[in-house]
Design a protein around this motif. Structure first.
Motif, PDB file in Angstrom:
ATOM      1  N   GLY A 200     -16.842 -49.649  -5.934  1.00 40.21           N
ATOM      2  CA  GLY A 200     -17.780 -50.636  -5.079  1.00 40.21           C
ATOM      3  C   GLY A 200     -17.438 -50.940  -3.740  1.00 40.21           C
TER       4      GLY A 200
ATOM      5  N   TRP B 279     -17.458 -47.543   2.468  1.00 41.76           N
ATOM      6  CA  TRP B 279     -17.127 -46.149   2.787  1.00 41.76           C
ATOM      7  C   TRP B 279     -16.385 -46.080   4.006  1.00 41.76           C
ATOM      8  CZ3 TRP B 279     -21.729 -42.253   1.535  1.00 41.76           C
ATOM      9  CH2 TRP B 279     -22.031 -42.459   0.282  1.00 41.76           C
TER      10      TRP B 279
ATOM     11  N   LYS C  72     -16.509 -45.542  -3.776  1.00 43.27           N
ATOM     12  CA  LYS C  72     -17.493 -45.261  -4.517  1.00 43.27           C
ATOM     13  C   LYS C  72     -17.458 -45.917  -5.851  1.00 43.27           C
ATOM     14  CE  LYS C  72     -19.971 -40.975  -2.713  1.00 43.27           C
ATOM     15  NZ  LYS C  72     -20.223 -39.810  -3.462  1.00 43.27           N
ATOM     16  N   LYS C  73     -16.202 -45.539  -6.703  1.00 49.21           N
ATOM     17  CA  LYS C  73     -16.015 -45.837  -7.816  1.00 49.21           C
ATOM     18  C   LYS C  73     -15.737 -47.434  -7.961  1.00 49.21           C
ATOM     19  CE  LYS C  73     -12.124 -44.230 -10.365  1.00 49.21           C
ATOM     20  NZ  LYS C  73     -11.161 -43.284 -10.797  1.00 49.21           N
TER      21      LYS C  73
ATOM     22  N   GLN D 209     -13.337 -41.562   0.106  1.00 49.13           N
ATOM     23  CA  GLN D 209     -14.857 -41.946  -0.083  1.00 49.13           C
ATOM     24  C   GLN D 209     -14.961 -42.189  -1.536  1.00 49.13           C
ATOM     25  OE1 GLN D 209     -17.731 -39.135   0.203  1.00 49.13           O
ATOM     26  NE2 GLN D 209     -19.398 -40.585   0.566  1.00 49.13           N
ATOM     27  N   ASN D 210     -14.590 -41.078  -2.397  1.00 49.07           N
ATOM     28  CA  ASN D 210     -14.821 -41.351  -3.893  1.00 49.07           C
ATOM     29  C   ASN D 210     -14.155 -42.547  -4.565  1.00 49.07           C
ATOM     30  OD1 ASN D 210     -16.310 -38.878  -4.025  1.00 49.07           O
ATOM     31  ND2 ASN D 210     -14.811 -37.488  -4.382  1.00 49.07           N
TER      32      ASN D 210
ATOM     33  N   ALA E 272     -25.084 -37.246  -7.584  1.00 48.15           N
ATOM     34  CA  ALA E 272     -26.457 -38.259  -7.388  1.00 48.15           C
ATOM     35  C   ALA E 272     -27.630 -37.834  -8.060  1.00 48.15           C
ATOM     36  CB  ALA E 272     -26.540 -38.816  -6.229  1.00 48.15           C
TER      37      ALA E 272
END
Ligand code: MN
Length: 227
Positions: A123, A126, A120-121, A116-117, A42
């Motif tokens: 959308g 979490w 995130k990917k 989590q990843n 980030a």
């Protein structure tokens, strides 16, 4: 008062020299150290702080065991300064925010990084990466009256005695008072709230049997074993 099902127990965290701290909500700040924001891919520029929650009953006491959770191949440690709120409020000004603090502890924001990843990917939320059972070990709270408001000091975590994370409270992107002020503009804070303030760089995986030891200079320590 009678309830339709057994009343859940009140989660609590130990307080040095006092009665336990009842946990109402657990708020966590994401990406609050620049070097960790970078390692997560980030931009560490000062974007507004963002928050996620863990269930209150995810707390694990100092010396406890964190069972290796289901549905992950990549359980990560994140050592963090934890703020315990004594006095609630909304739209709390930065200047008086620290008056709402009961004390501080050392916490571990345990994370199913693979979940989590993936979230995130795609959308997606979490929650299942961050808010699983036993995902919020929190050491003994020390009161402001005893330790004041730590603004600098080493934040460390070792696994089986080997150093993994090392940062300093002075590197927080959003200070404790700024975090309280900002969060209280989103939700009303109340006594019993905990705020995990974010982790420095060096996060990484753990495996069953590992012993995690976290510390924040001037605040205390926490040790847990992965089950
Ligand atoms: Mn974290």
């Amino acid at each position: 008062m009678a309830y339709a099902v057994p009343q859940p127990p009140q989660p609590a965290v130990a307080v040095a020299g006092g009665d336990p701290f009842p946990v109402r909500r657990i708020y966590c700040v994401g990406r609050n150290y620049a070097a960790h924001a970078r390692e997560m891919g980030a931009d560490p520029d000062r974007e507004p702080p963002f928050f996620f929650l863990k269930p209150a009953d995810a707390v694990v006491a100092d010396g406890g065991t964190v069972p290796y959770p289901p549905a992950t191949q990549n359980l990560h440690h994140e050592v963090e300064l934890v703020v315990a709120i004594a006095r609630g409020g909304k739209d709390i000004p930065v200047e008086t925010a620290l008056e709402h603090v009961f004390g501080y502890a050392v916490g571990l924001d345990m994370t199913r990084r693979d979940l989590q990843n993936a979230a995130k990917k795609e959308g997606k939320p979490w929650d299942m990466g961050k808010g699983f059972d036993h995902s919020a070990p929190c050491g003994t709270i020390r009161r402001v009256a005893e330790i004041g408001h730590p603004a600098k000091g080493a934040v460390r975590l070792s696994v089986n005695g080997e150093p993994r994370q090392h940062g300093d409270l002075s590197d927080l992107i959003w200070s404790v008072s700024e975090t309280i002020s900002y969060l209280s503009g989103l939700v009303e804070l109340a006594p019993g709230d905990l705020i995990f303030t974010g982790t420095p760089e060096g996060v990484g995986p753990v495996k069953p049997g590992d012993r995690l030891e976290g510390s924040v200079e001037g605040v205390g320590t926490i040790a847990v074993t992965i089950g």
